[in-house]
Every structure is written in C-alpha cells, then in structure tokens.
Design a protein around this motif. Sequence first.
Motif, PDB file in Angstrom:
ATOM      1  N   ARG A  19      14.603 -68.508  46.412  1.00  0.00           N
ATOM      2  CA  ARG A  19      16.021 -68.807  46.506  1.00  0.00           C
ATOM      3  C   ARG A  19      16.731 -68.169  45.319  1.00  0.00           C
ATOM      4  NH1 ARG A  19      19.364 -74.507  46.291  1.00  0.00           N
ATOM      5  NH2 ARG A  19      18.730 -74.362  44.099  1.00  0.00           N
ATOM      6  N   LEU A  20      17.643 -67.273  45.627  1.00  0.00           N
ATOM      7  CA  LEU A  20      18.450 -66.629  44.596  1.00  0.00           C
ATOM      8  C   LEU A  20      19.740 -67.418  44.387  1.00  0.00           C
ATOM      9  CD1 LEU A  20      18.132 -62.862  45.598  1.00  0.00           C
ATOM     10  CD2 LEU A  20      16.589 -64.271  44.217  1.00  0.00           C
ATOM     11  N   SER A  21      20.200 -67.432  43.138  1.00  0.00           N
ATOM     12  CA  SER A  21      21.462 -68.079  42.795  1.00  0.00           C
ATOM     13  C   SER A  21      22.430 -67.049  42.235  1.00  0.00           C
ATOM     14  CB  SER A  21      21.246 -69.178  41.757  1.00  0.00           C
ATOM     15  OG  SER A  21      20.376 -70.174  42.233  1.00  0.00           O
ATOM     16  N   CYS A  22      23.695 -67.249  42.480  1.00  0.00           N
ATOM     17  CA  CYS A  22      24.753 -66.404  41.942  1.00  0.00           C
ATOM     18  C   CYS A  22      25.816 -67.348  41.397  1.00  0.00           C
ATOM     19  CB  CYS A  22      25.313 -65.496  43.029  1.00  0.00           C
ATOM     20  SG  CYS A  22      26.742 -64.502  42.518  1.00  0.00           S
ATOM     21  N   ALA A  23      25.798 -67.547  40.086  1.00  0.00           N
ATOM     22  CA  ALA A  23      26.691 -68.513  39.453  1.00  0.00           C
ATOM     23  C   ALA A  23      27.961 -67.827  38.957  1.00  0.00           C
ATOM     24  CB  ALA A  23      25.977 -69.201  38.300  1.00  0.00           C
ATOM     25  N   SER A  24      29.086 -68.444  39.271  1.00  0.00           N
ATOM     26  CA  SER A  24      30.382 -67.917  38.830  1.00  0.00           C
ATOM     27  C   SER A  24      30.805 -68.601  37.532  1.00  0.00           C
ATOM     28  CB  SER A  24      31.435 -68.159  39.909  1.00  0.00           C
ATOM     29  OG  SER A  24      32.712 -67.797  39.444  1.00  0.00           O
ATOM     30  N   SER A  25      31.366 -67.814  36.600  1.00  0.00           N
ATOM     31  CA  SER A  25      31.826 -68.382  35.331  1.00  0.00           C
ATOM     32  C   SER A  25      33.155 -69.110  35.498  1.00  0.00           C
ATOM     33  CB  SER A  25      31.975 -67.284  34.272  1.00  0.00           C
ATOM     34  OG  SER A  25      32.952 -66.341  34.677  1.00  0.00           O
ATOM     35  N   GLY A  26      33.807 -68.910  36.631  1.00  0.00           N
ATOM     36  CA  GLY A  26      35.045 -69.588  36.933  1.00  0.00           C
ATOM     37  C   GLY A  26      34.981 -70.227  38.297  1.00  0.00           C
ATOM     38  N   SER A  27      36.120 -70.655  38.802  1.00  0.00           N
ATOM     39  CA  SER A  27      36.140 -71.296  40.099  1.00  0.00           C
ATOM     40  C   SER A  27      35.738 -70.314  41.193  1.00  0.00           C
ATOM     41  CB  SER A  27      37.535 -71.842  40.409  1.00  0.00           C
ATOM     42  OG  SER A  27      37.581 -72.307  41.735  1.00  0.00           O
ATOM     43  N   ILE A  28      34.799 -70.733  42.019  1.00  0.00           N
ATOM     44  CA  ILE A  28      34.334 -69.867  43.091  1.00  0.00           C
ATOM     45  C   ILE A  28      35.388 -69.752  44.183  1.00  0.00           C
ATOM     46  CG2 ILE A  28      33.165 -71.488  44.647  1.00  0.00           C
ATOM     47  CD1 ILE A  28      30.690 -69.516  44.315  1.00  0.00           C
ATOM     48  N   PHE A  29      36.377 -70.644  44.156  1.00  0.00           N
ATOM     49  CA  PHE A  29      37.470 -70.572  45.118  1.00  0.00           C
ATOM     50  C   PHE A  29      38.342 -69.328  44.900  1.00  0.00           C
ATOM     51  CE2 PHE A  29      37.080 -74.249  47.633  1.00  0.00           C
ATOM     52  CZ  PHE A  29      36.588 -75.281  46.845  1.00  0.00           C
ATOM     53  N   SER A  30      38.188 -68.686  43.738  1.00  0.00           N
ATOM     54  CA  SER A  30      38.974 -67.475  43.479  1.00  0.00           C
ATOM     55  C   SER A  30      38.539 -66.313  44.369  1.00  0.00           C
ATOM     56  CB  SER A  30      38.862 -67.075  42.004  1.00  0.00           C
ATOM     57  OG  SER A  30      37.539 -66.700  41.672  1.00  0.00           O
ATOM     58  N   ASN A  73      30.506 -75.294  46.357  1.00  0.00           N
ATOM     59  CA  ASN A  73      31.757 -75.191  45.610  1.00  0.00           C
ATOM     60  C   ASN A  73      31.739 -76.043  44.344  1.00  0.00           C
ATOM     61  OD1 ASN A  73      33.270 -73.359  47.291  1.00  0.00           O
ATOM     62  ND2 ASN A  73      33.362 -75.000  48.799  1.00  0.00           N
ATOM     63  N   ALA A  74      31.105 -77.194  44.407  1.00  0.00           N
ATOM     64  CA  ALA A  74      31.064 -78.089  43.244  1.00  0.00           C
ATOM     65  C   ALA A  74      30.295 -77.459  42.090  1.00  0.00           C
ATOM     66  CB  ALA A  74      30.448 -79.417  43.633  1.00  0.00           C
ATOM     67  N   GLU A  75      29.299 -76.621  42.425  1.00  0.00           N
ATOM     68  CA  GLU A  75      28.480 -75.976  41.397  1.00  0.00           C
ATOM     69  C   GLU A  75      28.979 -74.572  41.073  1.00  0.00           C
ATOM     70  OE1 GLU A  75      24.503 -76.014  42.873  1.00  0.00           O
ATOM     71  OE2 GLU A  75      24.236 -78.178  42.580  1.00  0.00           O
ATOM     72  N   ASN A  76      30.024 -74.116  41.802  1.00  0.00           N
ATOM     73  CA  ASN A  76      30.518 -72.738  41.625  1.00  0.00           C
ATOM     74  C   ASN A  76      29.381 -71.721  41.762  1.00  0.00           C
ATOM     75  OD1 ASN A  76      33.339 -73.177  41.183  1.00  0.00           O
ATOM     76  ND2 ASN A  76      32.834 -73.937  39.131  1.00  0.00           N
TER      77      ASN A  76
END
Length: 115
Positions: A19-30, A73-76
């Motif tokens: 399982r790969l993860s891609c974490a955003s430093s800001g809101s993923i809603f952007s 979304n909660a984890e961005n």
Amino acid sequence: QVQLVESGGGLVQPGGSLRLSCASSGSIFSFYAMGWYRQAPGKQRDWVATITQSGSRNYANSVKGRFTTSINNAENTMYLQMNALKPEDTAIYYCHGDTSQGRTWGQGTQVTVST
C-alpha cells in the motif's frame, strides 16, 4: 506551496501486496483530482490511476482489478492499494495532485516485485 510525499514502497514477492501513501502538506481538498503514474527503468512514465474529489476513479487496463486508489480527507492522504503484484509492476511510483494552477508531483517511491 503544497507538497506531496510518497511512502510505502519496497520489495515484495510476486502475488504479494503493498500500500502506497501520498501525504499532502496542506489540505487535500485543494486538489480537484489526484492520481498515480509509474516509470520502469528505461521506459516512459505511464499513467496508473486517477481519482477525483467527487470519488470518480479510473485505472489503466494493466492494473484494473488489482489496484485500488482512495483518499482519506481527514488524513490529507491518498492511497494506492496494490494486490496480486507482478514483476512487470516494478517501477518508481509517483503521485500527483491537480489544481487550477497546475500539477504537483511527489518525489516517487520504488516498488520492486521479485523473488
């Protein structure tokens, strides 16, 4: 500027899962859409999957039925669940996020499928 950081790559045997993860430093809603590409040695970067904020998903034929992408979304964070891995899945996997200003790429994470 929002940054994307991938993790979760590694060495796995054929038939295994990662399982790969891609974490955003800001809101993923952007991002109105996000997705994954991969690049094998000596080859061009190929599209793997796309997911939109509305939940629409599309996959390359080569991974359909084996890979699933999702967004928490909660984890961005965006995820790529990869099952039934094959040696031909070996590549550097890159995530991206799209806004009206353009595309942001992650740095990539290596996935190696081998005995």
